[in-house]
Scaffold this motif. Structure first.
Motif, short mmCIF file in Angstrom:
data_model
loop_
_atom_site.label_atom_id
_atom_site.label_comp_id
_atom_site.label_asym_id
_atom_site.label_seq_id
_atom_site.Cartn_x
_atom_site.Cartn_y
_atom_site.Cartn_z
N THR A 168 4.39 -2.53 -3.46
CA THR A 168 3.62 -3.63 -4.05
C THR A 168 4.29 -4.96 -3.77
N ASN A 221 4.47 4.09 -3.26
CA ASN A 221 3.62 2.90 -3.18
C ASN A 221 4.48 1.64 -3.10
N ARG A 272 5.59 10.55 -0.65
CA ARG A 272 4.68 9.41 -0.80
C ARG A 272 5.25 8.43 -1.83
N GLY A 316 0.81 -1.21 0.00
CA GLY A 316 0.00 0.00 0.00
C GLY A 316 0.84 1.26 0.00
N GLN A 317 0.17 2.38 0.17
CA GLN A 317 0.85 3.66 0.13
C GLN A 317 1.60 3.92 1.44
#
Length: 484
Positions: A170, A168, A166, A143-144
């Motif tokens: 995975t 992400n 920010r 997630g972020q």
């Protein structure tokens, strides 16, 4: 990593007699860079690459945080610069935090004043100088994520500078449990499937090399990987090491997953401690987690775990609650599941609603049954009888000929056991069985009768056995076939 060089080239400003230098301070500048390897890439038609991006014909410097996967270690360089020519940055302190989808984690740095009660970490940065720090954290969630950096300093009072980055995270690999097969009261076979899912998530990914894979068994259990041994292996460890020094052999033994590829592994999970071996592995027990260490294209190392693998129930009952006619007691772990269900109901001090121990208050399990039997040759079979109820029972075990086929009882068809203690009380009994015809048969027809109440408990199929002809008969049959 060297510190940031001082900024030079500008003449110092003239002194201002109206300025209070003791109260004023310079405003720091914050620079953040993720520490990572380069990425492989090739120029496409019409693409223009600047000189600072192109290192070679196929190696590029990343221009952002890049692709980050679960299991990798996120490392970043934090630099604080004083761009002023005549003022110092006073009372400098920096706090870094990593916010995941579920929590916020404090990342310790040498510039965090809270690490020292005497505030000795509060620093003063001279004009044109800088300080830096490194942070790192292994990523465990999808997630972020947000890297939060807060710089505190003094300039006519306490002030702060905050920046947020920010990115992400995975999954590079998808680890799934293909099957869990019970192989007795204290053994389970776990099949694990690993798939490279980078492209499925819309991420430009490449091949992944599986450096190692293991199974972290739960407390009291042990796990061992089952694989096909190389026929070239010998008992001499020195010779084995010499044979595996070849780069080609090392490459052949490494599992490399291209995008979309998958690979399966098989593990045997066994009860290791004395307490676990005595209790067995019951339905709902946690077996452990699969652990995979992988490397990406540029050697980035990562480590991920699967979700907990649980022991499945026996196949004694179907989904609709009816009994499975193909179920076989031997190697199923049925007695362990019944004992666990009985213990759970006793601890809750309630009555079950058709629980396993109510359907089978008494279980009968063969002890090391044979896989083959000779035709017309009686064999002794030992059976373990366990009373899972909360009351003592006056039991009699019966082998009913009408429910048997191919392999039948030879000699006494029933044995009175007497009083069997409750809550796991057990006893063993021997019967003689004989194969009447050749073929594969299921040994069934076992009933346990409570002589006090008249209750009958029919047992599932005890075990499967292959009845074969004697050696001399087999040779005669083979000669007849050759003559024909």
């Amino acid at each position: 990593m060297s510190t940031v060089p001082p900024i030079t080239g500008a003449a110092p400003a003239a002194a201002n007699p109206l300025r209070d230098d003791a109260a004023m301070g310079a405003v720091p500048t914050l620079k953040v860079m993720r520490l990572q390897a380069g990425i492989l890439g090739s120029p496409t038609a019409g693409a223009l690459l600047s000189s600072n991006q192109l290192l070679s014909s196929n190696l590029l410097l990343p221009d952002s945080f890049g692709v980050i996967h679960v299991g990798e270690t996120f490392s970043a360089y934090l630099g604080v610069l004083n761009a002023s020519n005549d003022l110092s940055v006073r009372g400098l302190s920096m706090v870094a935090q990593l916010q995941t989808p579920s929590r916020r984690i404090l990342l310790p740095t040498a510039l965090d004043a809270r690490n020292n009660n005497n505030n000795s970490s509060l620093r003063e940065v001279a004009p044109g100088e800088g300080v830096d720090a490194l942070i790192s954290r292994r990523l465990e969630e999808v997630g972020q994520h947000i890297l939060r950096v807060e710089v505190s300093y003094n300039s006519n009072g306490a002030k702060t500078l905050r920046k947020f980055y920010r990115f992400n995270v995975t999954d590079p690999l998808q680890i799934t449990t293909e099957s869990v097969t019970r192989s007795g009261d204290a053994t389970c076979l776990v099949s694990i499937n690993i798939e490279n899912v980078m492209e499925k998530q819309g991420v430009t990914g490449g091949a992944v090399a599986i450096s190692s894979i293991g199974f972290d068994a739960a407390d009291g259990l042990s796990a061992k990987q089952i694989n096909v041994e190389d026929e070239s292996d010998t008992d001499d460890p020195v010779q084995n090491i010499t044979q595996r020094q070849s780069a080609l052999e090392l490459y052949d033994k490494t599992v490399i997953l291209q995008p979309g590829d998958s690979y399966q592994y098989l593990f045997s999970v066994n009860a290791e401690s004395e307490a676990a071996a005595l209790r067995g592995i019951a339905c709902g027990d946690e077996l452990g987690k699969a652990c995979v260490v992988f490397q990406k294209t540029m050697g980035e190392l990562g480590k991920i775990y699967s979700s907990p693998v649980m022991c499945p129930p026996t196949a004694f009952l179907k989904e609709d609650g009816s009994q499975n006619s193909k179920f076989v007691v031997n190697g199923s772990g049925l007695s362990v599941d019944v004992a666990a269900a009985s213990a759970q109901r006793s601890s809750s001090s309630g009555k079950g609603n058709g629980s396993l121990d109510e359907l089978l208050p008494v279980t009968v399990e063969p002890i090391d049954p044979p896989s083959t039997m000779r035709l017309s040759a009686p064999e002794n079979i030992s059976l373990l009888v366990v009373n899972h109820s909360s009351q003592a029972m006056n039991l009699q075990i019966q082998m009913r000929l009408s429910r048997m086929s191919g392999v039948v009882v030879c000699g006494p068809s029933f044995i009175t056991l007497g009083s069997v203690p409750p809550s796991g009380g057990s006893c063993t009994v021997d019967f003689r069985l004989v194969a009447l015809v050749a073929g594969l048969f299921s040994v069934s027809g076992c009933f346990v009768v409570d002589l006090t109440t008249g209750m009958e408990v029919e047992q599932p199929v005890l075990f499967d056995v292959f009845a074969k002809l004697p050696a001399d008969v087999s040779e005669e049959e083979e000669k007849k076939e050759n003559l024909l």
